[in-house]
Write an enzyme that holds these catalytic residues in place. Structure first.
Site, PDB file in Angstrom:
ATOM      1  CD  GLU A   1       2.892  -0.283   6.940  1.00  0.00           C
ATOM      2  OE1 GLU A   1       3.863  -1.052   7.028  1.00  0.00           O
ATOM      3  OE2 GLU A   1       2.055  -0.368   6.033  1.00  0.00           O
TER       4      GLU A   1
ATOM      5  CD  GLU B   1       1.819   1.628   2.404  1.00  0.00           C
ATOM      6  OE1 GLU B   1       1.882   0.384   2.476  1.00  0.00           O
ATOM      7  OE2 GLU B   1       2.692   2.373   2.871  1.00  0.00           O
TER       8      GLU B   1
END
Ligand code: IFM
Length: 463
Positions: free
Chosen positions: A165, A364
């Site tokens: 991320e 995720e």
């Protein structure tokens, strides 16, 4: 209705070093930006830090046993860079390498493939003292660190993830400052975007230089899933702007070897992008096996009108001032996030259509809820958490992945976030994402219904 997955579909669970390990001053680990940030008054909502977290540094064997009981084929974890190169002098800390060797060996013995992220936000503080990700030098130091890891652990790692991320690192770390290192400077945030892209490319090159072209590499992105409710020209412009700043700044250079020139135009008040050096884009654009997608919720956006200022947590740059994020609707998770599994389906399909030969992995997906512990003599420690909402979220999102695959998306795996409740960054320990609960007073691991349900799904290879 039951939907089956392909035999080789990878079921996994995910965690990250700073969120679960603890032991932040053991075995020669150096200071990270999160250790420092957590000492800043008000930075973490419950005043906590990752100093102890889930104590997985000492309890990793117990955690791996639980992962094995769940039946997962893969465990996604991250390596703490400050354990490997703790000080500015660049010396390698053998104790840090040894810890990850033990952990990876235990996974191998358990028959679980390690998906290893090399950077999940815990930058060594000495690099931040030199400008952190706003300084190009950090990307070069990252490449050295990655090469060290490939040499030391190359035979033990199944899949290498360069970054987790980078949106959060750049925009939350250097844009609105709600994450470490807590800097609020849009120019630096954009420099961080580019240097993270560069680090990704240099990282893939470093891994391939040691392991060869067969090395399995990827990057994990939390692409913004912006949805417009009313299909007007203005709203489409707003969505496009939000997509450019959040998504295209990474997808373009990493997967197409260029930045959309509109990015430079809409950010011209904050940066001239002069940090891009010759050949950077070809360095960044490396072949990778897959793209990791982290998905939790969607954002409904509309045009805010040119005079509004709508810089928000999810839109942290002034260039997004024409974008208004609407309040989420429906049953919200403890994070205040909406639940829209159909948007995950659309995201996976869109990516598979755009990048035809690229595998996708949902690296995720999960939800936080206010859990309550109940007694249950049948469970290992006499306790259970009945987390019906998390079970529903899990069922619906796994079904959404199946739906995307049914329509042609090239998805090869799904990782639940998270194996354990853990340190949720600036929200401390108040938000619980685990399918296994943690009693932080005793470090007891407590099964939740969602873990039992995930075990069933994995065993059936179907939802
Ligand atoms: O806990 C985080 C994780 O570190 C990165 N992705 C989102 C999760 C939930 O907020």
């Amino acid at each position: 209705m039951t939907i089956s997955f392909p035999q080789n579909f990878i079921w996994g669970v995910a965690t990250s070093a700073y969120q679960v390990e603890g032991a932040t001053s053991e075995d020669g680990r150096g200071e990270s930006i999160w250790d420092r940030f957590c000492t800043k008054p008000g930075a973490i909502s419950d005043g906590s830090s990752g100093a102890v977290a889930c104590d997985s540094y000492h309890r990793y064997a117990e955690d791996i046993t639980i992962a094995q009981q769940l039946g997962v084929k893969a465990y996604r974890l991250s390596i703490a860079w400050p354990r490997i190169v703790p000080q500015r002098d660049g010396k390698i800390n053998q104790a840090g390498i040894d810890y990850y060797r033990r952990l990876l060996d235990a996974l191998r013995e358990a028959g679980i493939a390690p998906f290893v992220t090399l950077y999940h936000w815990d930058l060594p503080q000495y690099l931040e003292d030199n400008g952190g990700w706003s300084n190009r030098e950090t990307a070069l130091c990252y490449a050295d660190y990655v090469k060290t890891m490939a040499e030391a652990l190359g035979d033990r790692i199944a899949v290498w993830t360069t970054l987790n991320e980078p949106w959060c690192t750049a925009y939350l770390g250097y844009g609105n400052g709600i994450h470490a290192p807590g800097i609020q400077d849009y120019g630096k945030a954009l420099a961080a975007v580019h240097h993270l892209n560069l680090a990704h490319g240099l990282g893939v090159q470093a891994i391939r230089s040691v392991i060869g072209d067969t090395a399995r590499t990827n990057v994990v992105l939390n692409l913004a899933t912006n949805v417009i409710d009313e299909d007007t020209e203005e709203n489409r412009i707003a969505k496009h702007r939000a997509d450019l700043i959040a998504n295209e700044v990474f997808l373009g250079p990493m997967f197409e070897g260029c930045y959309d020139s509109e990015i430079f135009k809409v950010t011209e008040n904050d940066s001239d992008w002069s940090f891009i050096a010759d050949n950077d884009l070809s360095t960044i654009h490396q072949p990778v096996e897959s793209l990791g997608i982290n998905y939790y919720s969607s954002a409904h956006v509309r045009h805010a009108g040119l005079s509004s200022t709508r810089v928000s947590t999810r839109n942290p740059l002034p260039a997004q001032d024409i974008v208004e994020i609407l309040p989420p609707t429906g049953e919200l998770t403890a994070m205040g996030w909406n639940q829209e599994p159909q948007v995950l389906t659309a995201e996976l399909l869109g990516l598979s259509r755009r990048f035809e030969n690229l595998k996708l992995v949902v690296t995720e997906n999960g939800s936080a809820w206010n859990d309550v512990v109940s007694a249950d003599p049948a469970m290992p420690n006499g306790k259970i958490i009945h987390d019906t909402q998390r079970v529903n979220y899990l069922n619906q999102h796994i079904a959404a992945v199946a739906e995307a695959m049914d329509q042609g998306a090239n998805v090869t795996g799904y990782f639940a976030w998270s194996l354990l409740d853990n340190f949720e960054w600036s929200l401390g320990y108040e938000k619980r994402f685990g399918i296994i609960g943690i009693d932080y007073a005793t470090q007891e691991r407590i099964w939740k219904d969602s873990a039992l349900r995930y075990r069933e799904i994995i065993a059936a290879n179907a939802v």
